[in-house]
Motif scaffolding. Structure first.
Motif, mmCIF file in Angstrom:
data_model
loop_
_atom_site.group_PDB
_atom_site.id
_atom_site.type_symbol
_atom_site.label_atom_id
_atom_site.label_comp_id
_atom_site.label_asym_id
_atom_site.label_seq_id
_atom_site.Cartn_x
_atom_site.Cartn_y
_atom_site.Cartn_z
ATOM 1 N N ILE A 242 45.839 43.235 59.165
ATOM 2 C CA ILE A 242 45.996 44.632 58.792
ATOM 3 C C ILE A 242 47.049 44.677 57.697
ATOM 4 O O ILE A 242 48.188 44.244 57.895
ATOM 5 C CB ILE A 242 46.425 45.494 59.988
ATOM 6 C CG1 ILE A 242 45.361 45.430 61.091
ATOM 7 C CG2 ILE A 242 46.662 46.938 59.556
ATOM 8 C CD1 ILE A 242 45.771 46.110 62.381
ATOM 9 N N VAL A 243 46.654 45.177 56.532
ATOM 10 C CA VAL A 243 47.538 45.191 55.361
ATOM 11 C C VAL A 243 47.756 46.640 54.938
ATOM 12 O O VAL A 243 46.797 47.393 54.747
ATOM 13 C CB VAL A 243 46.925 44.397 54.184
ATOM 14 C CG1 VAL A 243 47.889 44.379 52.998
ATOM 15 C CG2 VAL A 243 46.566 42.978 54.623
ATOM 16 N N LYS A 244 49.023 47.017 54.788
ATOM 17 C CA LYS A 244 49.380 48.334 54.276
ATOM 18 C C LYS A 244 49.744 48.205 52.802
ATOM 19 O O LYS A 244 50.439 47.266 52.410
ATOM 20 C CB LYS A 244 50.567 48.904 55.061
ATOM 21 C CG LYS A 244 50.256 49.265 56.497
ATOM 22 C CD LYS A 244 49.379 50.502 56.581
ATOM 23 C CE LYS A 244 49.198 50.987 58.005
ATOM 24 N NZ LYS A 244 48.442 52.248 58.069
ATOM 25 N N ASN A 245 49.295 49.165 51.986
ATOM 26 C CA ASN A 245 49.573 49.158 50.560
ATOM 27 C C ASN A 245 50.816 50.009 50.300
ATOM 28 O O ASN A 245 50.754 51.237 50.390
ATOM 29 C CB ASN A 245 48.375 49.713 49.790
ATOM 30 C CG ASN A 245 48.554 49.628 48.285
ATOM 31 O OD1 ASN A 245 49.640 49.847 47.764
ATOM 32 N ND2 ASN A 245 47.480 49.339 47.583
ATOM 33 N N PRO A 246 51.954 49.400 49.980
ATOM 34 C CA PRO A 246 53.193 50.176 49.850
ATOM 35 C C PRO A 246 53.179 51.141 48.668
ATOM 36 O O PRO A 246 53.795 52.196 48.736
ATOM 37 C CB PRO A 246 54.267 49.094 49.663
ATOM 38 C CG PRO A 246 53.537 47.919 49.111
ATOM 39 C CD PRO A 246 52.164 47.967 49.732
ATOM 40 N N GLN A 247 52.480 50.810 47.590
ATOM 41 C CA GLN A 247 52.425 51.723 46.455
ATOM 42 C C GLN A 247 51.767 53.030 46.850
ATOM 43 O O GLN A 247 52.261 54.105 46.563
ATOM 44 C CB GLN A 247 51.663 51.084 45.295
ATOM 45 C CG GLN A 247 52.461 50.026 44.553
ATOM 46 C CD GLN A 247 51.770 49.602 43.277
ATOM 47 O OE1 GLN A 247 50.549 49.406 43.253
ATOM 48 N NE2 GLN A 247 52.529 49.454 42.225
ATOM 49 N N ARG A 248 50.638 52.934 47.537
ATOM 50 C CA ARG A 248 49.958 54.157 47.934
ATOM 51 C C ARG A 248 50.745 54.885 49.007
ATOM 52 O O ARG A 248 50.743 56.102 49.073
ATOM 53 C CB ARG A 248 48.542 53.845 48.410
ATOM 54 C CG ARG A 248 47.621 53.417 47.277
ATOM 55 C CD ARG A 248 46.202 53.225 47.758
ATOM 56 N NE ARG A 248 45.642 54.460 48.283
ATOM 57 C CZ ARG A 248 45.046 55.393 47.551
ATOM 58 N NH1 ARG A 248 44.952 55.247 46.244
ATOM 59 N NH2 ARG A 248 44.554 56.469 48.110
#
Length: 273
Positions: A242-248
């Motif tokens: 599970i990867v979270k996109n910090p920019q978004r």
């Protein structure tokens, strides 16, 4: 064509979702089906030499496996011809039971409508006998259970989410990283080292989470740079990232997407009269 000797309607083929591994996640509806004495249990197995993960969940729940439970072999292969033959053999094994008017329960880990063998079996059965009725009992998915275990929101407010089999390739995964707030990568075993290299290069390791056999007694959870322990190792087929996109997550503009509205501050205390 599908009616039995006494003219009764065929039984139902029921996909019984058991959740990803924790027996406590079996729903009441699935539990009620598993208590029936008039239905036939069937369950998927990769080979005669391996155990059925779905059956093991039912056993951990304290359920006794009926003596006539039917194992159905679904080999781990991408060979379409071999898979088609396996689905046909499984369908032909359950059809006589269904045509006798008896329901067949097909035990499934996770959710029967999400990357599950049940869909292949159901389509094949109905191609052979269109009178057979289907029922799917929904269940907890591995990625929802993993987010609960990690205490990580799966999605919030107007988040975008993608659930992607990693077998599509690292290039495709990288494109998805720019477009989604949360990326769930399924079936990561063959590409794990390449995925770790990608996440390291993109600075996303600290926002990544690995879960293996979610909810099972031997569940394994790694976060952030702990994932580097996996390089050069083999993981279980039932593993995900599970990867979270910090920019978004910060609301930055990505590829022309509309900037996200930040969450409001908590409401102040309002005195009561």
């Amino acid at each position: 064509m599908g009616r039995g000797a006494r003219g009764e309607a065929p039984g139902r083929l029921i996909g019984v979702s058991l959740g990803p591994g924790d027996a406590d996640l079996i729903t009441r509806r699935a539990w009620a089906q598993l208590q029936r004495s008039d239905a036939l249990w069937s369950y998927p197995q990769r080979s005669l030499k391996t155990d059925s993960y779905a059956l093991a969940i039912a056993q951990r729940a304290g359920l006794a496996v009926p003596a006539d439970a039917l194992q159905l072999i679904f080999p781990m292969t991408h060979d379409v011809e071999k898979l088609s033959r396996a689905w046909l053999r499984a369908a032909e094994a359950v059809l006589p039971v269904l045509r006798s008017g008896r329901d067949v329960l097909f035990l499934v880990e996770g959710d029967a409508s999400t990357y599950a063998t049940f869909g292949h079996l159901a389509r094949t059965v109905q191609a052979l006998d269109a009178e057979v009725a289907l029922e799917i009992i929904p269940g907890v998915t591995s990625f929802h259970a993993s987010c609960a275990r990690l205490q990580l929101p799966f999605s919030e407010q107007d988040d975008t989410v993608a659930i992607v089999p990693a077998a599509y390739g690292v290039d495709m995964v990288e494109r998805q990283l720019d477009d989604y707030d949360t990326l769930v990568l399924m079936k990561i075993k063959p590409l794990l080292d390449e995925l770790l290299t990608l996440l390291s290069r993109r600075g996303l390791l600290e926002h990544s989470h690995f879960v293996e056999r979610a909810g099972a007694p031997d569940e394994r959870v790694l976060r952030g740079t702990e994932l580097l322990q996996l390089q050069g190792t083999k993981v279980n087929y039932l593993s995900l990232l599970i990867v979270k996109n910090p920019q978004r997550l910060r609301g930055d503009r990505v590829k022309g997407c509309k900037k996200k509205t930040p969450l409001p501050d908590p409401l102040p205390n309002i005195p009561t009269t």
